[in-house]
Scaffold this motif. Structure first.
Motif, PDB file in Angstrom:
ATOM      1  N   ASP A  71       0.839  -1.189   0.000  1.00  0.00           N
ATOM      2  CA  ASP A  71       0.000   0.000   0.000  1.00  0.00           C
ATOM      3  C   ASP A  71       0.879   1.246   0.000  1.00  0.00           C
ATOM      4  O   ASP A  71       1.919   1.270   0.675  1.00  0.00           O
ATOM      5  N   PRO A  72       0.492   2.296  -0.719  1.00  0.00           N
ATOM      6  CA  PRO A  72       1.310   3.520  -0.739  1.00  0.00           C
ATOM      7  C   PRO A  72       1.548   4.136   0.643  1.00  0.00           C
ATOM      8  O   PRO A  72       2.544   4.826   0.856  1.00  0.00           O
ATOM      9  N   SER A  73       0.647   3.866   1.598  1.00  0.00           N
ATOM     10  CA  SER A  73       0.815   4.424   2.945  1.00  0.00           C
ATOM     11  C   SER A  73       1.555   3.474   3.886  1.00  0.00           C
ATOM     12  O   SER A  73       1.647   3.744   5.087  1.00  0.00           O
ATOM     13  N   TRP A  74       2.098   2.366   3.355  1.00  0.00           N
ATOM     14  CA  TRP A  74       2.812   1.364   4.154  1.00  0.00           C
ATOM     15  C   TRP A  74       3.861   2.023   5.042  1.00  0.00           C
ATOM     16  O   TRP A  74       4.547   2.956   4.647  1.00  0.00           O
ATOM     17  N   SER A  75       3.986   1.511   6.257  1.00  0.00           N
ATOM     18  CA  SER A  75       4.963   2.017   7.218  1.00  0.00           C
ATOM     19  C   SER A  75       5.802   0.855   7.732  1.00  0.00           C
ATOM     20  O   SER A  75       5.270  -0.210   8.049  1.00  0.00           O
ATOM     21  N   TYR A  76       7.101   1.090   7.816  1.00  0.00           N
ATOM     22  CA  TYR A  76       8.050   0.065   8.268  1.00  0.00           C
ATOM     23  C   TYR A  76       8.914   0.657   9.370  1.00  0.00           C
ATOM     24  O   TYR A  76       9.567   1.679   9.177  1.00  0.00           O
ATOM     25  N   THR A  77       8.926   0.014  10.525  1.00  0.00           N
ATOM     26  CA  THR A  77       9.829   0.369  11.604  1.00  0.00           C
ATOM     27  C   THR A  77      10.782  -0.797  11.782  1.00  0.00           C
ATOM     28  O   THR A  77      10.348  -1.914  12.095  1.00  0.00           O
ATOM     29  N   ASP A  78      12.071  -0.560  11.542  1.00  0.00           N
ATOM     30  CA  ASP A  78      13.022  -1.666  11.632  1.00  0.00           C
ATOM     31  C   ASP A  78      13.555  -1.814  13.050  1.00  0.00           C
ATOM     32  O   ASP A  78      13.212  -1.046  13.949  1.00  0.00           O
ATOM     33  N   TYR A  79      14.405  -2.807  13.242  1.00  0.00           N
ATOM     34  CA  TYR A  79      14.887  -3.159  14.582  1.00  0.00           C
ATOM     35  C   TYR A  79      15.743  -2.064  15.217  1.00  0.00           C
ATOM     36  O   TYR A  79      15.960  -2.079  16.422  1.00  0.00           O
ATOM     37  N   THR A  80      16.214  -1.095  14.437  1.00  0.00           N
ATOM     38  CA  THR A  80      16.979   0.024  15.006  1.00  0.00           C
ATOM     39  C   THR A  80      16.078   1.180  15.423  1.00  0.00           C
ATOM     40  O   THR A  80      16.549   2.140  16.020  1.00  0.00           O
ATOM     41  N   GLY A  81      14.791   1.078  15.067  1.00  0.00           N
ATOM     42  CA  GLY A  81      13.854   2.161  15.340  1.00  0.00           C
ATOM     43  C   GLY A  81      13.653   3.089  14.158  1.00  0.00           C
ATOM     44  O   GLY A  81      12.815   3.988  14.216  1.00  0.00           O
ATOM     45  N   ALA A  82      14.402   2.882  13.067  1.00  0.00           N
ATOM     46  CA  ALA A  82      14.232   3.715  11.870  1.00  0.00           C
ATOM     47  C   ALA A  82      12.859   3.455  11.262  1.00  0.00           C
ATOM     48  O   ALA A  82      12.408   2.313  11.197  1.00  0.00           O
ATOM     49  N   GLN A  83      12.218   4.525  10.844  1.00  0.00           N
ATOM     50  CA  GLN A  83      10.900   4.428  10.232  1.00  0.00           C
ATOM     51  C   GLN A  83      10.999   4.821   8.765  1.00  0.00           C
ATOM     52  O   GLN A  83      11.626   5.837   8.428  1.00  0.00           O
ATOM     53  N   ARG A  84      10.371   4.001   7.917  1.00  0.00           N
ATOM     54  CA  ARG A  84      10.441   4.239   6.474  1.00  0.00           C
ATOM     55  C   ARG A  84       9.071   4.024   5.854  1.00  0.00           C
ATOM     56  O   ARG A  84       8.306   3.177   6.293  1.00  0.00           O
ATOM     57  N   GLY A  85       8.836   4.757   4.788  1.00  0.00           N
ATOM     58  CA  GLY A  85       7.710   4.485   3.906  1.00  0.00           C
ATOM     59  C   GLY A  85       8.237   3.680   2.730  1.00  0.00           C
ATOM     60  O   GLY A  85       9.428   3.345   2.657  1.00  0.00           O
ATOM     61  N   ILE A  86       7.378   3.406   1.766  1.00  0.00           N
ATOM     62  CA  ILE A  86       7.783   2.563   0.654  1.00  0.00           C
ATOM     63  C   ILE A  86       8.853   3.229  -0.212  1.00  0.00           C
ATOM     64  O   ILE A  86       9.775   2.550  -0.684  1.00  0.00           O
ATOM     65  N   ALA A  87       8.803   4.525  -0.428  1.00  0.00           N
ATOM     66  CA  ALA A  87       9.822   5.187  -1.247  1.00  0.00           C
ATOM     67  C   ALA A  87      11.209   5.049  -0.612  1.00  0.00           C
ATOM     68  O   ALA A  87      12.193   4.740  -1.299  1.00  0.00           O
ATOM     69  N   ASP A  88      11.290   5.252   0.699  1.00  0.00           N
ATOM     70  CA  ASP A  88      12.566   5.098   1.408  1.00  0.00           C
ATOM     71  C   ASP A  88      13.042   3.650   1.364  1.00  0.00           C
ATOM     72  O   ASP A  88      14.228   3.378   1.233  1.00  0.00           O
ATOM     73  N   TYR A  89      12.113   2.711   1.492  1.00  0.00           N
ATOM     74  CA  TYR A  89      12.473   1.293   1.469  1.00  0.00           C
ATOM     75  C   TYR A  89      13.027   0.905   0.096  1.00  0.00           C
ATOM     76  O   TYR A  89      14.035   0.207  -0.003  1.00  0.00           O
ATOM     77  N   LEU A  90      12.383   1.361  -0.961  1.00  0.00           N
ATOM     78  CA  LEU A  90      12.866   1.045  -2.310  1.00  0.00           C
ATOM     79  C   LEU A  90      14.255   1.633  -2.548  1.00  0.00           C
ATOM     80  O   LEU A  90      15.081   1.021  -3.235  1.00  0.00           O
ATOM     81  N   GLN A  91      14.517   2.779  -1.964  1.00  0.00           N
ATOM     82  CA  GLN A  91      15.859   3.358  -2.059  1.00  0.00           C
ATOM     83  C   GLN A  91      16.857   2.504  -1.276  1.00  0.00           C
ATOM     84  O   GLN A  91      17.956   2.232  -1.747  1.00  0.00           O
ATOM     85  N   LEU A  92      16.478   2.042  -0.095  1.00  0.00           N
ATOM     86  CA  LEU A  92      17.346   1.214   0.731  1.00  0.00           C
ATOM     87  C   LEU A  92      17.740  -0.077   0.014  1.00  0.00           C
ATOM     88  O   LEU A  92      18.899  -0.484   0.056  1.00  0.00           O
ATOM     89  N   ILE A  93      16.799  -0.735  -0.640  1.00  0.00           N
ATOM     90  CA  ILE A  93      17.112  -2.020  -1.259  1.00  0.00           C
ATOM     91  C   ILE A  93      18.031  -1.895  -2.471  1.00  0.00           C
ATOM     92  O   ILE A  93      18.560  -2.906  -2.928  1.00  0.00           O
ATOM     93  N   GLN A  94      18.252  -0.700  -2.946  1.00  0.00           N
ATOM     94  CA  GLN A  94      19.214  -0.521  -4.038  1.00  0.00           C
ATOM     95  C   GLN A  94      20.615  -0.928  -3.597  1.00  0.00           C
ATOM     96  O   GLN A  94      21.465  -1.254  -4.413  1.00  0.00           O
ATOM     97  N   ASN A  95      20.852  -0.920  -2.281  1.00  0.00           N
ATOM     98  CA  ASN A  95      22.164  -1.281  -1.734  1.00  0.00           C
ATOM     99  C   ASN A  95      22.261  -2.752  -1.320  1.00  0.00           C
ATOM    100  O   ASN A  95      23.247  -3.152  -0.703  1.00  0.00           O
ATOM    101  N   VAL A  96      21.245  -3.544  -1.644  1.00  0.00           N
ATOM    102  CA  VAL A  96      21.240  -4.961  -1.264  1.00  0.00           C
ATOM    103  C   VAL A  96      21.730  -5.806  -2.437  1.00  0.00           C
ATOM    104  O   VAL A  96      21.187  -5.730  -3.534  1.00  0.00           O
ATOM    105  N   ASN A  97      22.780  -6.595  -2.174  1.00  0.00           N
ATOM    106  CA  ASN A  97      23.261  -7.538  -3.193  1.00  0.00           C
ATOM    107  C   ASN A  97      22.385  -8.781  -3.230  1.00  0.00           C
ATOM    108  O   ASN A  97      22.032  -9.270  -4.293  1.00  0.00           O
ATOM    109  N   TRP A  98      22.066  -9.315  -2.055  1.00  0.00           N
ATOM    110  CA  TRP A  98      21.157 -10.458  -1.938  1.00  0.00           C
ATOM    111  C   TRP A  98      20.589 -10.511  -0.534  1.00  0.00           C
ATOM    112  O   TRP A  98      21.129  -9.908   0.387  1.00  0.00           O
ATOM    113  N   TYR A  99      19.473 -11.259  -0.410  1.00  0.00           N
ATOM    114  CA  TYR A  99      18.743 -11.324   0.850  1.00  0.00           C
ATOM    115  C   TYR A  99      18.061 -12.688   0.943  1.00  0.00           C
ATOM    116  O   TYR A  99      17.453 -13.147  -0.018  1.00  0.00           O
TER     117      TYR A  99
END
Length: 128
Positions: free
Chosen positions: A37-65
């Motif tokens: 959903d465009p309003s999706w919210s993600y709080t990771d284990y460090t307490g960082a909060q991201r929406g989908i746009a921030d998450y898609l930017q973050l995964i650009q740095n992932v080689n594999w998962y």
């Protein structure tokens, strides 16, 4: 609309979360457009909060998962809204910072709309 059972939702959602993992590694943004959903919210284990746009930017740095679910429980809270909680072991290789191996407890809320599951919320906590 008939209510989906918790077991049926679980059988549909486990493969979707595995597909999420593959989509991260492949940087398959179209998958996220369909299932988040465009309003999706993600709080990771460090307490960082991201929406989908921030998450898609973050995964650009992932080689594999990869992830290995150790527990995956589903409860239907209203009609087609599923509350998921569980534990998984994640291995993520980030460009520049290397391999992260971590066991996480998680909770998530997904809603089935027109036959398509959409992620609404995700939260993780690090387990020692």
């Amino acid at each position: 609309m008939p209510q989906i059972s918790a077991e049926q939702a679980k059988q549909e959602l486990i493969p979707l979360l595995h597909a999420w993992t593959r989509a991260v590694g492949a940087k398959e943004h179209a998958w996220f457009d369909r299932h988040v959903d465009p309003s999706w919210s993600y709080t990771d284990y460090t307490g960082a909060q991201r929406g989908i746009a921030d998450y898609l930017q973050l995964i650009q740095n992932v080689n594999w998962y990869t992830e290995d679910f150790q527990r995956f429980d589903v409860r239907i809270v209203s009609g087609s809204v599923a509350l998921i909680n569980g534990v998984y072991f994640a291995r993520v290789d980030f460009q520049g910072s290397g391999l992260l191996e971590i066991t996480l407890a998680f909770s998530a809320v997904w809603e089935q709309r027109g036959g398509v599951w959409k992620a609404l919320l995700h939260h993780t906590s690090k387990l020692e």
